[in-house]
Motif scaffolding. Structure first.
Motif, PDB file in Angstrom:
ATOM      1  N   GLY B  13       0.630  -1.245   0.226  1.00 17.77           N
ATOM      2  CA  GLY B  13      -0.395   0.156  -0.557  1.00 17.77           C
ATOM      3  C   GLY B  13       0.925   1.134   0.061  1.00 17.77           C
ATOM      4  N   THR B  16       2.290   1.685  -3.236  1.00 15.26           N
ATOM      5  CA  THR B  16       0.802   2.362  -4.327  1.00 15.26           C
ATOM      6  C   THR B  16       0.918   3.987  -3.826  1.00 15.26           C
ATOM      7  N   LEU B 106     -11.101  16.358 -21.356  1.00 16.30           N
ATOM      8  CA  LEU B 106     -11.979  15.916 -22.837  1.00 16.30           C
ATOM      9  C   LEU B 106     -11.434  15.936 -23.856  1.00 16.30           C
ATOM     10  N   TYR B 120      -5.877  -0.445 -25.414  1.00 21.52           N
ATOM     11  CA  TYR B 120      -4.688   0.100 -24.272  1.00 21.52           C
ATOM     12  C   TYR B 120      -3.705  -0.790 -24.927  1.00 21.52           C
ATOM     13  N   PHE B 214       1.136  -0.314 -14.539  1.00 20.77           N
ATOM     14  CA  PHE B 214      -0.018  -0.914 -14.967  1.00 20.77           C
ATOM     15  C   PHE B 214      -0.044  -0.692 -16.674  1.00 20.77           C
ATOM     16  N   TYR B 215      -0.927  -0.875 -17.528  1.00 13.11           N
ATOM     17  CA  TYR B 215      -1.326  -0.367 -18.218  1.00 13.11           C
ATOM     18  C   TYR B 215      -1.840   1.077 -18.708  1.00 13.11           C
ATOM     19  N   TYR B 217      -4.516   3.654 -21.354  1.00 14.67           N
ATOM     20  CA  TYR B 217      -5.868   4.050 -22.239  1.00 14.67           C
ATOM     21  C   TYR B 217      -6.447   5.231 -22.101  1.00 14.67           C
ATOM     22  N   GLN B 223     -10.023   8.212 -12.704  1.00 10.68           N
ATOM     23  CA  GLN B 223      -9.247   7.694 -11.528  1.00 10.68           C
ATOM     24  C   GLN B 223      -8.609   8.305 -10.560  1.00 10.68           C
ATOM     25  N   PHE B 224      -7.713   8.354 -11.498  1.00  9.44           N
ATOM     26  CA  PHE B 224      -6.787   9.250 -10.202  1.00  9.44           C
ATOM     27  C   PHE B 224      -7.299  10.632 -10.412  1.00  9.44           C
ATOM     28  N   SER B 255      -5.137  -0.411   0.551  1.00  9.30           N
ATOM     29  CA  SER B 255      -5.086  -2.036   0.748  1.00  9.30           C
ATOM     30  C   SER B 255      -4.610  -2.870   1.990  1.00  9.30           C
ATOM     31  N   GLN B 264     -14.136  -4.487  -2.506  1.00  9.66           N
ATOM     32  CA  GLN B 264     -14.614  -3.427  -3.079  1.00  9.66           C
ATOM     33  C   GLN B 264     -14.711  -2.778  -1.640  1.00  9.66           C
ATOM     34  N   LEU B 267     -12.505   1.894  -2.260  1.00  5.58           N
ATOM     35  CA  LEU B 267     -12.980   3.055  -3.121  1.00  5.58           C
ATOM     36  C   LEU B 267     -14.203   3.584  -1.505  1.00  5.58           C
TER      37      LEU B 267
END
Lengths: 414, 291
Positions: B13, B16, B106, B120, B214-215, B217, B223-224, B255, B264, B267
């Motif tokens: 954790g 991250t 956007l 991606y 990470f990857y 796209y 989310q960040f 974490s 779940q 968040l």
């Protein structure tokens, strides 16, 4: 005031531009293709699929599958002595457009049968319309189980539904000598939840014990704590319901936390994607030994699979996924029903479809149960040597499953 | 759950959290100095990832050496956005600022989608499979450690920039008393431009460091953006030390929540903290002081 108003408008304009750029993808294309008024020398079949919009890649696969079937059927004389003419309607990946397609194809073109749509959402939207107009609908690819909820006597589904994924996985696991403590790990979305529920309900009666049932937030960079939690429940089998990006992250991080069940199984999707076993776009060597469900593969032992693969490759330069095969098989099935029907009315074709029995197609045996569901056997695959190999059911299997899954430390190429 | 599992989860954790911290610091700097609610922060981070991806593809050099490229390009980009767009807004037009940054976000996302497609990409460093044993059955994944170390070094640099340099002092002066700063001879536009550009560069570098683990796209940054807002609020509006601390805490809390309650809830806990702090301690949980 005028000055600041002018600048404010510029900001709205800018925000609007961004929005417009987003909408352009949804708005382009549209309408139908194919001849609107054919001569009576052809037999018209309606096709609804997503030729534009977000699902266009799959609509394209449909189109190619239909084209191959059309060529084969017309080469041997068509149906009822006439060549088939496919009348396409592009639903733009939108359910409302799919419904428009039903109206147009049936009222204007007078087709006696409709094939489509691509997605479960669009397919579900057209069920009431075909039922009301009393024209049979054959669904090639909609896997969500709620497309069959209406119990309409006019709908038939060629592909296996998502509830069949869990039962097929359990049928396979029962043929192995693996112990039966299972953990379910699923992304917290409609897809993941429905797959996890199906597995959780079917596992108990099949003699499996669910020791963990874990939802996760999709597309996060770090699942190590989640996987530690799964590991602490010491499952013998881990069953994933994930899309592609998470499937790769989950397998890589399973190695990092030392999650080592005797088998990694999955509800297809991310674990069944062509990219998943590749190193540059998927989990690479971490995908090895994972099990998945599949509707069809070019290597399936059903007769004609290899020929379809070759024809598809000749047409497109790529190998087909199961969506193209399902479109191909849908047109073969429709043609068989039309030929079997005493006349070309929708009702006669519907009744013929109910009794159809095609034991030997490239998509396996095809026949429909009382609800209109094709008894399609779901395949179980395992990644072996970086390739999906069919390991179950026995009549389609190309090789033996490798079990138990070797521990991470004993694997090569990681 | 064993103590060893908990320690392992806390370590992961923290790794991250180091990346979160860098994202949060950039946003805190922009918010602190300019009072701009930057909804394009995640998109800037995404641009940093694509710049790194292209740079690595073109040169074959390790992404760990390419983060300065992402930082530099995003610094210039940030300065252009400031002079070209933000500085033209009338003072106090908060709602316009929000709309502008949303529009910008956007445009960035759609432009990247037009150029690179919605598909991606992954960047494999070869380090991905290397796990370093720490003893007591604990281990860490090498690319996370490298990314964390670089992020930590840059965070310290950012802190020293704000604390020690004239520009940093000027930025803090503007943050404290926007009306008085120009009277002290501070060129507000220039300092704000530098602050915005540095904050944007921090997002770009964070993206570059996230890429190997990470990857990418086009919408990966969204989310960040959300997480960065949580950090800025937890850390005390505009405090970059607070935001950095909040980033680390957030990583560890997520974490441990995943480990004990399930992923779940991670968040949910983030945003429950966010709402609680906003409601009961709007100055942030790490004091009211601004660094």
């Amino acid at each position: 005031m005028g000055r600041s108003f002018g600048r404010g408008s510029a900001v709205y304009l800018l925000a609007g531009l961004g929005l417009a750029a987003t909408l352009t993808f949804a708005a382009c294309g549209g309408g139908q293709r194919g001849a609107a008024a054919g001569d009576a020398a052809t037999f018209k079949i309606g096709v609804i699929t997503s030729l534009t919009g977000p699902a266009a890649a799959f609509g394209q696969a449909h189109e190619n599958g239909y084209a191959i079937a059309l060529g084969e059927i017309n080469a041997r004389g068509g149906v009822k002595g006439k060549p088939i003419e496919l009348v396409y309607y592009d639903d733009q990946s939108r359910p409302d457009q799919a419904v428009q397609g039903v109206n147009k194809l049936i009222d204007r073109d007078g087709v006696p049968i409709v094939l489509g749509a691509y997605s479960s959402e669009n397919t579900r939207a057209i069920v009431p319309a075909v039922t009301q107009k009393q024209v049979p609908l054959l669904m090639p690819t909609a896997t969500a189980d709620n497309v069959m909820d209406s119990n309409s006597p006019w709908v038939f589904r060629l592909c296996a539904g998502s509830s069949a994924y869990a039962s097929a996985t359990l049928d396979f696991l029962k043929t192995t000598s693996l112990p039966r403590r299972m953990a379910i790990v699923y992304e917290n979305t409609n897809f993941g939840q429905s797959q996890a529920d199906a597995m959780a309900q079917a596992a108990g009666p099949a003699g499996f014990e669910i020791v963990a049932n874990e939802a996760y937030q999709a597309s996060a960079p770090d699942y190590k704590a989640l996987l530690q939690r799964v590991k602490a429940a010491s499952p013998d089998i881990v069953y994933f319901a994930s899309y592609l990006l998470d499937a790769s992250t989950l397998m890589r991080q399973s190695a990092q936390v030392g999650l080592e069940p005797q088998a990694f199984a999955s509800a297809g999707t991310g674990f069944a994607a062509a990219e998943f076993p590749t190193a540059d776009k998927g989990a690479g060597a971490y995908a090895e030994y994972t099990f998945s469900v599949s509707q069809w593969l070019p290597t399936a032992r059903w007769r004609g699979s290899a020929e379809f693969d070759a024809a598809f490759f000749k047409l497109t330069g790529t190998h087909p996924a199961y969506h193209a095969m399902q479109a191909y098989a849908a047109l073969l099935t429709a043609a068989a029903a039309i030929d079997k029907a005493p006349d070309a009315t929708p009702a006669a074709i519907r009744d013929a479809m109910k009794t159809i029995d095609l034991p030997d197609t490239p998509f396996g045996p095809i026949s429909f149960d009382a609800r209109g569901q094709n008894r399609h056997p779901v395949l179980i695959t395992q990644v072996l040597g970086g390739q999906y190999k069919i390991v179950h059911p026995p009549d389609a299997a190309e090789t033996q499953a490798v079990l138990p899954t070797p521990p991470w430390s004993a694997r090569k190429g990681l | 759950m064993t103590a060893q599992a908990a320690v392992q989860a806390a370590i992961n954790g923290l790794l991250t959290g180091g990346l979160y911290a860098l994202v949060g610091m950039g946003l805190a700097l922009i918010f602190g100095v300019m009072r701009i609610v930057n909804f394009a922060h995640g998109a800037f981070m995404m641009l940093g990832m694509y710049i790194t991806f292209v740079a690595v593809g073109a040169t074959g050099v390790s992404p760990y050496l390419m983060f300065p490229v992402a930082g530099l390009v995003m610094f210039v980009f940030g300065a252009l956005v400031y002079y070209g767009l933000l500085s033209r807004l009338p003072a106090g037009a908060d709602f316009m600022q929000i709309l502008l940054t949303i529009g910008l976000s956007l445009i960035c996302t759609d432009a990247v989608q037009l150029v690179f497609g919605a598909d991606y990409h992954l960047l494999n460093t070869g380090l991905a499979s290397t796990n370093l044993a720490l003893g007591y059955g604990l281990s860490v994944n090498a690319p996370w450690v490298v990314s964390f170390a670089i992020a930590a070094a840059i965070s310290v640099g950012l802190y020293l920039f704000v604390l020690r340099t004239m520009t940093g002092r000027a930025a803090r002066a503007i943050a404290q008393t926007p009306a008085a700063a120009p009277l002290m001879g501070i060129n507000v536009h220039r300092v704000q431009a530098i602050s915005f550009a540095v904050g944007t560069a921090a997002a770009g570098v964070a993206g570059a460091l996230l890429l190997p683990v990470f990857y990418l796209y086009p919408t990966v940054g969204d989310q960040f953006t959300e997480k960065a807002f949580v950090m800025v609020v937890l850390g005390g509006m505009g405090s970059i030390v607070g935001a950095a601390t909040a980033g680390l805490v957030l990583g560890v809390v997520e974490s441990l929540t995943s480990l004990y309650w399930g992923n779940q809830w991670a968040l949910v806990v983030d945003f429950v903290l966010f709402v609680l702090v906003l409601s009961f301690k709007p100055g942030g949980i790490f004091g009211t002081e601004r660094a």
